[in-house]
Design a protein around this motif. Structure first.
Motif, PDB file in Angstrom:
ATOM      1  N   HIS A  90      -7.804   3.207   7.460  1.00  0.00           N
ATOM      2  CA  HIS A  90      -6.556   3.374   6.715  1.00  0.00           C
ATOM      3  C   HIS A  90      -6.809   3.584   5.219  1.00  0.00           C
ATOM      4  O   HIS A  90      -6.076   4.325   4.564  1.00  0.00           O
ATOM      5  N   ALA A  91      -7.826   2.933   4.687  1.00  0.00           N
ATOM      6  CA  ALA A  91      -8.087   3.020   3.252  1.00  0.00           C
ATOM      7  C   ALA A  91      -8.497   4.425   2.822  1.00  0.00           C
ATOM      8  O   ALA A  91      -8.323   4.796   1.659  1.00  0.00           O
ATOM      9  N   VAL A  92      -9.051   5.200   3.757  1.00  0.00           N
ATOM     10  CA  VAL A  92      -9.511   6.549   3.403  1.00  0.00           C
ATOM     11  C   VAL A  92      -8.612   7.633   3.994  1.00  0.00           C
ATOM     12  O   VAL A  92      -8.873   8.822   3.814  1.00  0.00           O
TER      13      VAL A  92
ATOM     14  N   GLU B 232      -5.746   8.780   3.296  1.00  0.00           N
ATOM     15  CA  GLU B 232      -5.037   9.677   2.387  1.00  0.00           C
ATOM     16  C   GLU B 232      -5.857  10.922   2.066  1.00  0.00           C
ATOM     17  O   GLU B 232      -5.296  11.993   1.813  1.00  0.00           O
TER      18      GLU B 232
ATOM     19  N   ARG C 186     -15.778   5.699   2.601  1.00  0.00           N
ATOM     20  CA  ARG C 186     -15.220   4.783   1.608  1.00  0.00           C
ATOM     21  C   ARG C 186     -16.108   4.639   0.375  1.00  0.00           C
ATOM     22  O   ARG C 186     -15.626   4.668  -0.763  1.00  0.00           O
ATOM     23  N   ASP C 187     -17.427   4.501   0.605  1.00  0.00           N
ATOM     24  CA  ASP C 187     -18.342   4.168  -0.497  1.00  0.00           C
ATOM     25  C   ASP C 187     -18.944   5.366  -1.192  1.00  0.00           C
ATOM     26  O   ASP C 187     -19.390   5.255  -2.336  1.00  0.00           O
TER      27      ASP C 187
ATOM     28  N   ARG D 244       1.774  -2.181   6.487  1.00  0.00           N
ATOM     29  CA  ARG D 244       1.677  -2.050   5.032  1.00  0.00           C
ATOM     30  C   ARG D 244       2.191  -0.680   4.593  1.00  0.00           C
ATOM     31  O   ARG D 244       2.126   0.289   5.357  1.00  0.00           O
TER      32      ARG D 244
ATOM     33  N   GLN E 127     -17.055   5.135   8.488  1.00  0.00           N
ATOM     34  CA  GLN E 127     -16.047   4.563   7.594  1.00  0.00           C
ATOM     35  C   GLN E 127     -16.664   4.208   6.247  1.00  0.00           C
ATOM     36  O   GLN E 127     -16.088   4.489   5.181  1.00  0.00           O
TER      37      GLN E 127
ATOM     38  N   VAL F  18      -2.045  -4.335   9.412  1.00  0.00           N
ATOM     39  CA  VAL F  18      -2.445  -3.199   8.586  1.00  0.00           C
ATOM     40  C   VAL F  18      -1.407  -2.083   8.671  1.00  0.00           C
ATOM     41  O   VAL F  18      -1.039  -1.474   7.664  1.00  0.00           O
TER      42      VAL F  18
ATOM     43  N   ALA G   3       0.569   3.006   5.491  1.00  0.00           N
ATOM     44  CA  ALA G   3      -0.356   2.881   6.621  1.00  0.00           C
ATOM     45  C   ALA G   3      -0.351   4.163   7.453  1.00  0.00           C
ATOM     46  O   ALA G   3       0.639   4.887   7.508  1.00  0.00           O
TER      47      ALA G   3
END
Length: 247
Positions: A117-119, A121, A151-152, A105, A147, A102, A108
């Motif tokens: 990592h997806a959130v 930013e 995310r959702d 990428r 998380q 991860v 990252a």
């Protein structure tokens, strides 16, 4: 046929120093000596060295090698214990590899916990720091809920309102923001309420975890933000949940 210390070390794939050390700790019997004083190692010494090498290569500590003897039950017990340790090590290494995959990428973020990592930013420096502290203190299940909420159910407007809240925000502004935040803390108002369960296994450790979390909040957010969080928690804790705060 007899071998010198150097020869037996080379044959067994070890060193002279190691062979001598095995003599010192009683793992390897001392061989007979020739008339000139040099040691004469035999097949039994070679097979013993090869056995020690195999066992230590499997992870058996030298002190256990010395104590193992030839008892089958004892041998099995030692091997099973090592296998259990190796299983845990393999799992840990696999987790590390997944995390490294991860982190390699583009974009990252190494300054957030695994899975965030997806959130990352959308997070500011103080948010990232708090999540790192929380990941150390609270259970994996708790962090997965945090998380998932980030995310959702993104609410950029609410996030910005909290992050940009002035330190001297007035009463009405604080209260209005607290009421918008309260549903996130209310277990009756969402299918995934954010609850933080410490990893600790004793009451003392749990208290220490919550105390540390409180200190982190105080260090990373200003008084108006902390006041909003306190109000939001109080609203969500009222009988009937957040739905009753306006009655």
């Amino acid at each position: 046929m007899a071998w010198s210390t150097r020869e037996i070390a080379e044959l067994s794939g070890t060193t002279i120093k190691t062979v001598r050390y095995y003599h010192e700790i009683g793992l390897l019997d001392e061989p007979d000596r020739r008339s000139n004083g040099y040691k004469q190692y035999e097949i039994r010494h070679l097979t013993r060295l090869l056995q020690i090498k195999r066992l230590t290569g499997l992870g058996v500590p030298l002190e256990q090698v010395a104590a193992m003897g030839t008892d089958p039950d004892g041998l099995v017990s030692v091997f099973r214990a090592i296998d259990t340790e190796l299983e845990a090590t393999v799992e840990r290494l696999q987790n590390i590899r997944r995390e490294l995959a991860v982190l390699t990428r583009p974009g990252a973020a190494p300054d957030v916990p695994a899975g965030f990592h997806a959130v990352a930013e959308r997070l500011r420096d103080n948010d990232r720091a708090l999540l790192m502290v929380y990941a150390q203190l609270f259970s994996d299940e708790s962090m997965q809920t945090v998380q998932q909420v980030l995310r959702d159910r993104p609410d950029d407007a609410l996030d910005e309102a909290f992050r940009d809240l002035p330190a001297d925000a007035d009463e009405a502004t604080r209260q209005a923001l607290a009421e918008r935040l309260a549903p996130l803390m209310d277990p009756t108002a969402t299918t995934n309420p954010v609850t933080l369960a410490p990893k600790a296994t004793t009451p003392r450790q749990s208290d220490a975890a919550r105390s540390t979390a409180g200190q982190a909040l105080e260090a990373l957010y200003h008084r108006a933000q902390l006041d909003v969080l306190r109000r939001a928690y109080e609203i969500s804790s009222r009988p009937g949940g957040t739905g009753s705060h306006g009655s």
